[in-house]
Design an enzyme around this catalytic site. Structure first.
Site, PDB file in Angstrom:
ATOM      1  N   PHE A   1      17.907  81.095  36.698  1.00  0.00           N
ATOM      2  CA  PHE A   1      18.548  81.547  38.022  1.00  0.00           C
ATOM      3  C   PHE A   1      19.553  80.949  38.622  1.00  0.00           C
ATOM      4  O   PHE A   1      18.880  79.406  38.664  1.00  0.00           O
ATOM      5  CB  PHE A   1      16.987  82.616  39.091  1.00  0.00           C
ATOM      6  CG  PHE A   1      16.506  81.725  38.997  1.00  0.00           C
ATOM      7  CD1 PHE A   1      16.462  81.396  40.381  1.00  0.00           C
ATOM      8  CD2 PHE A   1      15.271  81.457  38.656  1.00  0.00           C
ATOM      9  CE1 PHE A   1      16.150  80.090  41.097  1.00  0.00           C
ATOM     10  CE2 PHE A   1      14.156  80.431  39.112  1.00  0.00           C
ATOM     11  CZ  PHE A   1      14.700  80.086  40.779  1.00  0.00           C
ATOM     12  N   LEU A   2      20.151  81.100  40.135  1.00  0.00           N
ATOM     13  CA  LEU A   2      20.335  81.034  40.621  1.00  0.00           C
ATOM     14  C   LEU A   2      20.210  81.885  41.909  1.00  0.00           C
ATOM     15  O   LEU A   2      20.397  82.673  41.980  1.00  0.00           O
ATOM     16  CB  LEU A   2      22.406  80.865  40.995  1.00  0.00           C
ATOM     17  CG  LEU A   2      22.975  80.710  42.170  1.00  0.00           C
ATOM     18  CD1 LEU A   2      24.199  79.618  41.457  1.00  0.00           C
ATOM     19  CD2 LEU A   2      23.375  81.064  42.536  1.00  0.00           C
TER      20      LEU A   2
ATOM     21  N   HIS B   1      11.968  68.613  35.629  1.00  0.00           N
ATOM     22  CA  HIS B   1      10.455  68.913  34.763  1.00  0.00           C
ATOM     23  C   HIS B   1      10.428  68.938  33.573  1.00  0.00           C
ATOM     24  O   HIS B   1       9.202  68.904  33.498  1.00  0.00           O
ATOM     25  CB  HIS B   1      10.231  70.427  36.066  1.00  0.00           C
ATOM     26  CG  HIS B   1      10.662  71.828  36.136  1.00  0.00           C
ATOM     27  ND1 HIS B   1      10.788  72.195  36.965  1.00  0.00           N
ATOM     28  CD2 HIS B   1      11.375  71.767  34.646  1.00  0.00           C
ATOM     29  CE1 HIS B   1      11.615  73.583  36.364  1.00  0.00           C
ATOM     30  NE2 HIS B   1      11.444  72.971  34.735  1.00  0.00           N
ATOM     31  N   ASN B   2      10.989  68.648  32.733  1.00  0.00           N
ATOM     32  CA  ASN B   2      10.902  68.261  31.818  1.00  0.00           C
ATOM     33  C   ASN B   2      11.594  67.217  30.510  1.00  0.00           C
ATOM     34  O   ASN B   2      12.959  66.710  30.583  1.00  0.00           O
ATOM     35  CB  ASN B   2      11.945  69.047  30.433  1.00  0.00           C
ATOM     36  CG  ASN B   2      11.220  70.193  30.850  1.00  0.00           C
ATOM     37  OD1 ASN B   2      10.009  71.135  31.069  1.00  0.00           O
ATOM     38  ND2 ASN B   2      11.476  71.882  30.091  1.00  0.00           N
TER      39      ASN B   2
ATOM     40  N   MET C   1      11.670  86.040  41.086  1.00  0.00           N
ATOM     41  CA  MET C   1      12.668  86.441  41.849  1.00  0.00           C
ATOM     42  C   MET C   1      12.373  87.540  42.390  1.00  0.00           C
ATOM     43  O   MET C   1      13.341  88.518  44.052  1.00  0.00           O
ATOM     44  CB  MET C   1      13.519  87.123  40.943  1.00  0.00           C
ATOM     45  CG  MET C   1      13.630  88.595  40.490  1.00  0.00           C
ATOM     46  SD  MET C   1      14.228  89.226  39.175  1.00  0.00           S
ATOM     47  CE  MET C   1      13.365  90.578  38.141  1.00  0.00           C
TER      48      MET C   1
ATOM     49  N   SER D   1       9.889  81.326  45.804  1.00  0.00           N
ATOM     50  CA  SER D   1       9.489  80.163  45.593  1.00  0.00           C
ATOM     51  C   SER D   1       9.157  79.113  46.655  1.00  0.00           C
ATOM     52  O   SER D   1       8.740  80.157  47.932  1.00  0.00           O
ATOM     53  CB  SER D   1      10.511  79.288  45.294  1.00  0.00           C
ATOM     54  OG  SER D   1      10.901  80.274  44.080  1.00  0.00           O
TER      55      SER D   1
ATOM     56  N   HIS E   1       5.201  73.127  38.433  1.00  0.00           N
ATOM     57  CA  HIS E   1       6.457  73.258  37.994  1.00  0.00           C
ATOM     58  C   HIS E   1       6.894  75.004  38.471  1.00  0.00           C
ATOM     59  O   HIS E   1       8.210  74.946  38.916  1.00  0.00           O
ATOM     60  CB  HIS E   1       7.328  72.749  36.757  1.00  0.00           C
ATOM     61  CG  HIS E   1       7.272  73.736  35.510  1.00  0.00           C
ATOM     62  ND1 HIS E   1       5.987  74.698  35.117  1.00  0.00           N
ATOM     63  CD2 HIS E   1       8.159  73.599  35.049  1.00  0.00           C
ATOM     64  CE1 HIS E   1       6.775  75.476  34.697  1.00  0.00           C
ATOM     65  NE2 HIS E   1       8.150  75.234  34.314  1.00  0.00           N
TER      66      HIS E   1
ATOM     67  N   GLY F   1       3.826  79.912  35.898  1.00  0.00           N
ATOM     68  CA  GLY F   1       3.647  80.363  34.595  1.00  0.00           C
ATOM     69  C   GLY F   1       3.395  81.501  34.546  1.00  0.00           C
ATOM     70  O   GLY F   1       3.247  82.150  35.256  1.00  0.00           O
TER      71      GLY F   1
ATOM     72  N   LYS G   1      21.136  86.109  36.983  1.00  0.00           N
ATOM     73  CA  LYS G   1      19.964  85.647  36.293  1.00  0.00           C
ATOM     74  C   LYS G   1      20.951  86.015  35.010  1.00  0.00           C
ATOM     75  O   LYS G   1      22.078  86.636  34.595  1.00  0.00           O
ATOM     76  CB  LYS G   1      18.768  86.366  36.233  1.00  0.00           C
ATOM     77  CG  LYS G   1      17.989  86.285  37.103  1.00  0.00           C
ATOM     78  CD  LYS G   1      16.415  87.562  37.106  1.00  0.00           C
ATOM     79  CE  LYS G   1      15.869  86.140  36.294  1.00  0.00           C
ATOM     80  NZ  LYS G   1      15.258  85.286  36.304  1.00  0.00           N
TER      81      LYS G   1
END
Lengths: 143, 484
Positions: free
Chosen positions: B205-206, B333-334, B385, B389, B407, B410, B483
């Site tokens: 997302f932004l 995060h990966n 959304m 966050s 991160h 989940g 999205k």
């Protein structure tokens, strides 16, 4: 085409089971299940562009896996939604090969009812087996 | 506790001893509250104990508060390996290599943005490609793409898409130096070179967010991160290396599946944990190719932020610098990275795999941007959304997980189930009534991302804080979102 999505197998992603009376029918069903995750109205995909596949693997499950990955490649590299038009799978001297003709059209955001992007076809719970009615595959997609 | 063999160490720490499963080389440590561990699927415990069986693993296999089922490693999983005796595994990094978060601050307030919110979101949606197979905002040739993946954000700086400060405020300064395009398949390049500057879909997302005064948890840290205006507007981006990274992961997963047993005599409990010795030629090739994908993702987020600055500039008729549009931080995060940590009192180089897990360096540590060094590294946790966050900061106690924290939220609900339960168009209207304006490429995709499909993000960040892995700085509330 026979397939169903399984919610109990991958909460963060999407899993499906596909069936076919023949191995070719199974491969086509699995391709369709994958495409329909990405486009909700796949029946409206026009067959204006043709691509062909010629693949080989040492096992049938791996052949199915690399076959499905081609749908993701064409989606990203050429922005195409493709449907299986014709497919033949053969087995010779320990090797499985596949020839397929795919037909479809460019992805158009305002024309197609887009679903969700698929990142990869995973090996998680990946399975291909004979059943009393033909063939069945279980596939988990990374979203 | 639903799984036998898990021992409670504290309210937020659980341990599984090596006697749980044959082949476990180290214990497992799960950082979670009782509520969160009870929300984890049984498969999470299978997967993290499989990680504990991998050759060369050091200390523990870690599962973080947002742990959920992944492929090979669980999402929210981390493990360190001895580079000399240990392995590297694409399953410990994920298909979306360097999926990560970026946070940009502005000097605008909610009252200034609110009248232009719809125009802002509509313009962002029009200019930043999103959704299935979307081509990116940046046009490069395949040769130029090879420069992009080797140079990362340095390429952006040279070509006018970044400011020096953007690099300074990005993990690894936006470039892993071991990236070699020659280690990447042509298929991966073909799949990715047109996608630079695109969001993708799924949970990517932004988002335009507001920091309300009551949601500041650590005023000092917030001020250091430039968050010092009541109802300040920020922009958050969550995306990764797109089809390029997915193909790199796929290519090497297949290669390792073949080589693992034949050449290296390694057996794993799960095909998705296919791995090779890190120091082997196969291992080094993948490490280099993975770094190309890490760099591509940094550039992807940079091009998106460049577009965000352009859009705000056009709509507010001011230069981005006059709108205070400075990057706070970018975290991945990966990844797998070589880092130096203390093990049994001695400094040691380790290969850290973090999958759905964020590096969280504490105060004073090298690797934290100089201007943030006094308080620690920013950590960006993406939520749904609907719920918002978080911006967190690393702590000195984070050494227990090699400075790794959660991160995201989940998931707790399957995507198909979410589609059955929620209607994308209705959800859009419901959120609009709540003051969150959304544009999406797919209504069914939107339904899959409903807030109720995720764990409570407050529970996740509180558990991480109680465990000492990171502490809360600010909660960021969405007001606009695009999205795929």
């Amino acid at each position: 085409m026979s397939f169903s999505y399984r919610d109990d197998m991958a909460s963060a992603d999407i899993a499906f089971q596909a069936q076919g009376k023949t191995i070719e029918e199974l491969f086509s069903s699995a391709w369709q299940a994958l495409i329909e995750v990405m486009v909700n109205d796949s029946k409206k995909i026009k067959k204006s562009i043709t691509r062909t596949l010629d693949l080989e693997q040492t096992s049938l499950p791996m052949l199915l896996l690399i076959f499905l990955q081609e749908a993701l490649f064409y989606k990203d590299a050429q922005q195409l939604f493709l449907i299986v038009e014709d497919i033949a799978v053969s087995h010779e001297a320990g090797s499985y090969s596949l020839k397929a003709t795919l037909k479809g059209e460019p992805i158009i955001k305002h024309k197609h009812r887009l679903g969700i992007d698929v990142k990869a076809v995973t090996l998680h719970k990946f399975n291909l087996e004979r059943t009393d009615h033909g063939w069945e595959a279980t596939v988990v997609l990374d979203i | 506790m639903k799984i036998q063999g898990i021992k409670k160490i504290s309210n937020v720490l659980w341990e599984i001893s090596p006697s749980f499963k044959g082949g476990m080389k180290v214990p497992v440590r799960i950082y979670a509250s009782e509520k969160l561990i009870n929300q984890m699927e049984k498969e999470v415990f299978e997967q993290i104990t499989n990680v504990a069986c991998l050759p060369g693993i050091v200390d523990y296999a870690f599962c973080l508060p947002d742990g959920h089922t992944g492929y090979g490693f669980p999402i929210g999983g981390a493990a360190a390996f001895d580079p000399q005796t240990g392995i590297i595994s694409p399953g410990g990094i994920g298909f979306d290599i360097n999926c990560g978060m970026r946070l940009l601050r502005t000097s605008l307030t909610y009252d200034e943005v609110k009248p232009k919110l719809i125009k802002l979101v509509d313009t962002l949606f029009a200019r930043i490609p999103s959704g299935v197979g979307g081509a990116g905002a940046l046009t490069v040739t395949q040769d130029e793409f090879c420069d992009v993946i080797e140079q990362g954000m340095e390429w952006c700086l040279k070509n006018g898409y970044a400011e020096r400060k953007d690099l300074e405020r990005t993990e690894e300064r936006g470039c892993m130096s071991g990236a070699k395009a020659a280690k990447v398949s042509h298929k991966a390049i073909e799949r990715g070179y047109k996608q630079v500057g695109s969001l993708g879909s799924g949970n990517h997302f932004l988002e335009i967010q507001v920091l309300r005064p009551e949601n500041v948890h650590n005023r000092k840290a917030a001020e250091v991160f430039g968050l010092n205006i009541p109802n300040q507007i920020v922009v958050m981006v969550h995306c990764g290396s797109r089809g390029f990274g997915h193909q790199v992961a796929q290519d090497y997963l297949f290669q390792f599946l073949q080589a693992m047993q034949k050449d290296y005599h390694i057996k794993t409990n799960d095909k998705q944990l296919a791995c090779v010795p890190f120091m082997s030629r196969d291992g080094q090739d993948y490490f280099s190719a993975m770094q190309c994908a890490v760099n591509m993702a940094f550039v992807n987020r940079q091009i998106i932020i460049h577009k965000v600055r352009e859009v705000f500039s056009d709509i507010f008729k001011k230069r981005p610098s006059d709108l205070g549009m400075e990057q706070i931080y970018d975290v991945t995060h990966n990844t797998a990275k070589l880092e130096v940590h203390t093990v049994k009192g001695k400094k040691k180089e380790l290969l850290l795999h973090r999958k759905g897990a964020t590096r969280a360096l504490g105060p004073g540590m090298e690797g934290v941007p100089f201007e943030y060094r006094e308080i620690g590294q920013p950590v960006i946790i993406g939520g749904s959304m609907e719920t918002g966050s978080y911006l967190l900061v690393g702590t000195a106690q984070g050494s227990k997980t090699f400075y790794t924290t959660a991160h995201g939220s989940g998931r707790v609900m399957g995507r198909h189930q979410a589609k059955k339960q929620f209607n994308g168009r209705e959800l859009l209207q419901k959120l609009k009534a709540k003051g969150i304006y959304i544009r999406c490429a797919s209504y069914s995709g939107l339904a899959e991302e409903a807030g109720a499909a995720y764990k409570n993000i407050d529970d996740v960040v509180k558990a991480a804080e109680q465990a000492g892995l990171s502490t809360r700085v600010a909660r960021l509330i969405p007001i606009g979102n695009i999205k795929g």
